[in-house]
Design a protein around this motif. Structure first.
Motif, PDB file in Angstrom:
ATOM      1  N   GLY A  80      -9.765  49.326  26.084  1.00 50.78           N
ATOM      2  CA  GLY A  80      -9.066  49.437  27.366  1.00 50.78           C
ATOM      3  C   GLY A  80     -10.007  49.572  28.550  1.00 50.78           C
ATOM      4  O   GLY A  80      -9.588  49.459  29.701  1.00 50.78           O
ATOM      5  N   PRO A  83     -11.691  45.767  31.095  1.00 46.04           N
ATOM      6  CA  PRO A  83     -11.463  45.251  32.452  1.00 46.04           C
ATOM      7  C   PRO A  83     -12.164  46.090  33.518  1.00 46.04           C
ATOM      8  O   PRO A  83     -12.605  45.552  34.545  1.00 46.04           O
ATOM      9  CB  PRO A  83      -9.940  45.319  32.619  1.00 46.04           C
ATOM     10  CG  PRO A  83      -9.442  46.203  31.533  1.00 46.04           C
ATOM     11  CD  PRO A  83     -10.429  46.130  30.414  1.00 46.04           C
ATOM     12  N   TRP A 108      -7.774  49.281  40.410  1.00 43.13           N
ATOM     13  CA  TRP A 108      -7.282  49.265  39.028  1.00 43.13           C
ATOM     14  C   TRP A 108      -6.386  48.071  38.781  1.00 43.13           C
ATOM     15  O   TRP A 108      -5.558  47.759  39.615  1.00 43.13           O
ATOM     16  CB  TRP A 108      -6.494  50.558  38.749  1.00 43.13           C
ATOM     17  CG  TRP A 108      -6.055  50.680  37.324  1.00 43.13           C
ATOM     18  CD1 TRP A 108      -6.771  51.237  36.297  1.00 43.13           C
ATOM     19  CD2 TRP A 108      -4.820  50.238  36.765  1.00 43.13           C
ATOM     20  NE1 TRP A 108      -6.056  51.147  35.137  1.00 43.13           N
ATOM     21  CE2 TRP A 108      -4.854  50.543  35.387  1.00 43.13           C
ATOM     22  CE3 TRP A 108      -3.692  49.605  37.283  1.00 43.13           C
ATOM     23  CZ2 TRP A 108      -3.801  50.247  34.527  1.00 43.13           C
ATOM     24  CZ3 TRP A 108      -2.651  49.301  36.424  1.00 43.13           C
ATOM     25  CH2 TRP A 108      -2.705  49.623  35.063  1.00 43.13           C
ATOM     26  N   PRO A 109      -6.495  47.417  37.628  1.00 41.68           N
ATOM     27  CA  PRO A 109      -7.551  47.710  36.655  1.00 41.68           C
ATOM     28  C   PRO A 109      -8.826  46.880  36.854  1.00 41.68           C
ATOM     29  O   PRO A 109      -9.872  47.289  36.376  1.00 41.68           O
ATOM     30  CB  PRO A 109      -6.897  47.330  35.330  1.00 41.68           C
ATOM     31  CG  PRO A 109      -5.927  46.251  35.680  1.00 41.68           C
ATOM     32  CD  PRO A 109      -5.475  46.502  37.099  1.00 41.68           C
ATOM     33  N   ASN A 110      -8.741  45.750  37.539  1.00 42.08           N
ATOM     34  CA  ASN A 110      -9.949  44.915  37.515  1.00 42.08           C
ATOM     35  C   ASN A 110     -10.170  44.061  38.763  1.00 42.08           C
ATOM     36  O   ASN A 110     -10.839  43.046  38.679  1.00 42.08           O
ATOM     37  CB  ASN A 110      -9.943  44.020  36.276  1.00 42.08           C
ATOM     38  CG  ASN A 110      -8.760  43.075  36.264  1.00 42.08           C
ATOM     39  OD1 ASN A 110      -7.946  43.114  37.174  1.00 42.08           O
ATOM     40  ND2 ASN A 110      -8.675  42.238  35.271  1.00 42.08           N
ATOM     41  N   ASP A 228      -8.339  56.003  28.170  1.00 44.15           N
ATOM     42  CA  ASP A 228      -8.040  54.712  27.520  1.00 44.15           C
ATOM     43  C   ASP A 228      -7.953  53.579  28.531  1.00 44.15           C
ATOM     44  O   ASP A 228      -7.557  52.473  28.177  1.00 44.15           O
ATOM     45  CB  ASP A 228      -6.748  54.808  26.693  1.00 44.15           C
ATOM     46  CG  ASP A 228      -5.518  55.106  27.541  1.00 44.15           C
ATOM     47  OD1 ASP A 228      -5.666  55.295  28.761  1.00 44.15           O
ATOM     48  OD2 ASP A 228      -4.411  55.140  26.980  1.00 44.15           O
ATOM     49  N   GLY A 229      -8.310  53.862  29.785  1.00 51.98           N
ATOM     50  CA  GLY A 229      -8.322  52.810  30.794  1.00 51.98           C
ATOM     51  C   GLY A 229      -7.028  52.703  31.584  1.00 51.98           C
ATOM     52  O   GLY A 229      -6.947  51.952  32.554  1.00 51.98           O
ATOM     53  N   SER A 230      -6.002  53.434  31.161  1.00 55.31           N
ATOM     54  CA  SER A 230      -4.743  53.400  31.917  1.00 55.31           C
ATOM     55  C   SER A 230      -4.884  54.251  33.179  1.00 55.31           C
ATOM     56  O   SER A 230      -5.848  54.995  33.335  1.00 55.31           O
ATOM     57  CB  SER A 230      -3.591  53.909  31.037  1.00 55.31           C
ATOM     58  OG  SER A 230      -3.847  55.244  30.641  1.00 55.31           O
ATOM     59  N   TYR A 244       0.061  51.041  32.144  1.00 56.04           N
ATOM     60  CA  TYR A 244      -0.737  50.155  31.299  1.00 56.04           C
ATOM     61  C   TYR A 244      -0.681  48.721  31.814  1.00 56.04           C
ATOM     62  O   TYR A 244      -1.476  47.885  31.439  1.00 56.04           O
ATOM     63  CB  TYR A 244      -0.243  50.207  29.851  1.00 56.04           C
ATOM     64  CG  TYR A 244      -0.647  51.473  29.150  1.00 56.04           C
ATOM     65  CD1 TYR A 244      -1.873  51.565  28.500  1.00 56.04           C
ATOM     66  CD2 TYR A 244       0.171  52.601  29.187  1.00 56.04           C
ATOM     67  CE1 TYR A 244      -2.263  52.732  27.875  1.00 56.04           C
ATOM     68  CE2 TYR A 244      -0.207  53.776  28.564  1.00 56.04           C
ATOM     69  CZ  TYR A 244      -1.431  53.837  27.905  1.00 56.04           C
ATOM     70  OH  TYR A 244      -1.818  54.992  27.293  1.00 56.04           O
ATOM     71  N   ALA A 245       0.322  48.470  32.647  1.00 53.38           N
ATOM     72  CA  ALA A 245       0.441  47.137  33.239  1.00 53.38           C
ATOM     73  C   ALA A 245       0.990  47.350  34.639  1.00 53.38           C
ATOM     74  O   ALA A 245       1.537  48.404  34.947  1.00 53.38           O
ATOM     75  CB  ALA A 245       1.369  46.267  32.417  1.00 53.38           C
ATOM     76  N   GLY A 246       0.838  46.352  35.466  1.00 55.20           N
ATOM     77  CA  GLY A 246       1.379  46.484  36.812  1.00 55.20           C
ATOM     78  C   GLY A 246       0.327  46.194  37.852  1.00 55.20           C
ATOM     79  O   GLY A 246      -0.833  45.925  37.539  1.00 55.20           O
TER      80      GLY A 246
END
Lengths: 250, 159
Positions: A80, A83, A108-110, A228-230, A244-246
């Motif tokens: 995770g 990115p 966030w995230p990339n 975890d990258g979230s 986790y997405a968005g």
């Protein structure tokens, strides 16, 4: 026209420049890596450049469109962070190209922003994770010479902020080195160090922003990056949640 | 059918017991019937298999009136079970096609080979290609396009 640009990439990594491609990610996806550590595909222009979920990525010549296909040994718990690590690599690259470090921020995230405007986009496609090795295509678009005017997020380009616009070749040499360094960083450094480094360059933490999750736009305040990258955010009703997405907007 | 009511209550009680316990199944056997209440093998949200109270289920209990030689087993509806179910390796958003205007990777009835891409799960903007874990025919798709999925949630069934 195809040029071998391997001499610009870190050792053990190949690089090929194509004047025109449909999509550098698609070409990278079709490669057979064999024993190579990585293989970069650079496109002078793309006829079918893509962003997340198939959004068109405008691909006018002069900007950098590069995709790295690599078999990356990476602990499951760190996948995770990929990115975020790539975003940090792009950040390092544009700072090396002359942008003031204070102005360059990772969203966030990339995404990578300069002065709050989008400078680069990243599309990562993970093909397989097996025995601790991630087979992945890391697509990176960096606005060097110009930027699209109709993007969802306000955009800018490197050349607008430095005395001389970098060439695609120079931009790639810089990017390949910086991304390689940051991939090694996320492989080797403890998770909290990766989280700390990203957070030190983050955009929007503690600010009121708008998040879009599953099509809904909601005001929220990003609180910080999770191991975890979230992304942990607080919604306006005081409820805290983890993304986790968005997408995030100013 | 008068016994059906008794069984329904018993099943409901067993389901509640199961819900409050850490057990994966409870089985009760009497002279004329046997009832087993079990959690789904692939928990969607760690919920016990309380389908037993669903309208279709009592029919399965009814044979209790028949000779005990045919014990009624209440095993919920055919729960996604065994290695036919492909589960989500991560938390994220599921996509059934490579891009919004493209065809879905698979549909119910599609034949797939092990290793074929069957959907994408996006997590932290990484598009994770999810491949068929075995060859066969897709018999069920448990997720919708652009739908959030949890870790270990069932995605597809391949028979």
């Amino acid at each position: 026209m195809i040029d071998d640009w391997s001499s610009l990439a870190p050792s053990g990594t190949r690089a090929r420049y194509y004047a025109t491609l449909a999509s550098s990610n698609d070409t990278a996806r079709g490669l057979n890596l064999g024993g190579e550590a990585g293989h970069w595909v650079i496109a002078g222009t793309q006829s079918q450049g893509r962003g997340r979920q198939g959004r068109a990525w405008t691909s006018t010549p002069g900007n950098l469109y590069a995709s790295l296909r690599t078999a990356l040994p990476l602990e499951q718990a760190k996948t995770g962070l990929l990115p975020l690590g790539v975003g940090l690599g792009v950040r390092d690259c544009v700072v090396k190209l002359g942008l003031s470090p204070e102005g360059v921020r990772c969203k966030w995230p990339n995404d990578v922003l300069f002065g709050g405007k989008k400078l680069a986009g990243i599309l990562i496609e993970a093909l397989e994770y097996r025995s601790g090795v991630l087979d992945v295509v890391i697509g990176i678009g960096v606005n060097l010479a110009h930027h699209p005017g109709d993007a969802q997020f306000p955009a800018t380009h490197v050349g607008a902020h430095v005395p001389a616009t970098p060439s695609v070749r120079d931009g790639f040499a810089c990017l390949a080195g910086a991304v390689n360094d940051k991939l090694s960083f996320i492989q080797q450094a403890p998770v909290d160090e990766v989280v700390g480094t990203w957070s030190a360059h983050a955009w929007g933490i503690g600010q009121r922003v708008t998040i879009r999750v599953d099509g809904d736009m909601r005001p929220a305040t990003p609180l910080g990056l999770m191991p975890d990258g979230s992304l942990k955010v607080r919604l306006d009703d005081g409820q805290e949640t983890v993304l986790y997405a968005g997408d995030i907007f100013a | 059918m008068s016994k059906l009511i008794e069984y329904k209550d018993l099943i409901r009680e067993l389901a509640e017991m199961l819900d409050k316990s850490s057990l994966s199944e409870i089985e009760v056997e009497e002279e004329e019937f046997r009832i087993r209440v079990a959690r789904e093998v692939a928990p969607v949200a760690a919920a016990p298999a309380v389908h037993v109270a669903a309208p279709a289920a009592p029919a399965a209990v009814a044979p209790a009136a028949a000779p005990a030689a045919a014990p009624a087993e209440v095993a919920a509806e055919p729960a996604p079970a065994g290695d036919s179910v492909l589960k989500s390796p991560m938390v994220g958003t599921a996509y059934l096609s490579p891009s919004p205007d493209a065809d879905a990777f698979v549909a119910v009835g599609s034949s797939v080979k092990e290793g074929d891409p069957v959907l994408i799960i996006e997590a932290m903007k990484v598009m994770n290609q999810i491949v068929a874990h075995k060859s066969g025919k897709v018999s069920q798709i448990f997720v919708g396009d652009a739908q959030p999925v949890e870790f270990d949630a069932p995605l597809l069934q391949i028979d």
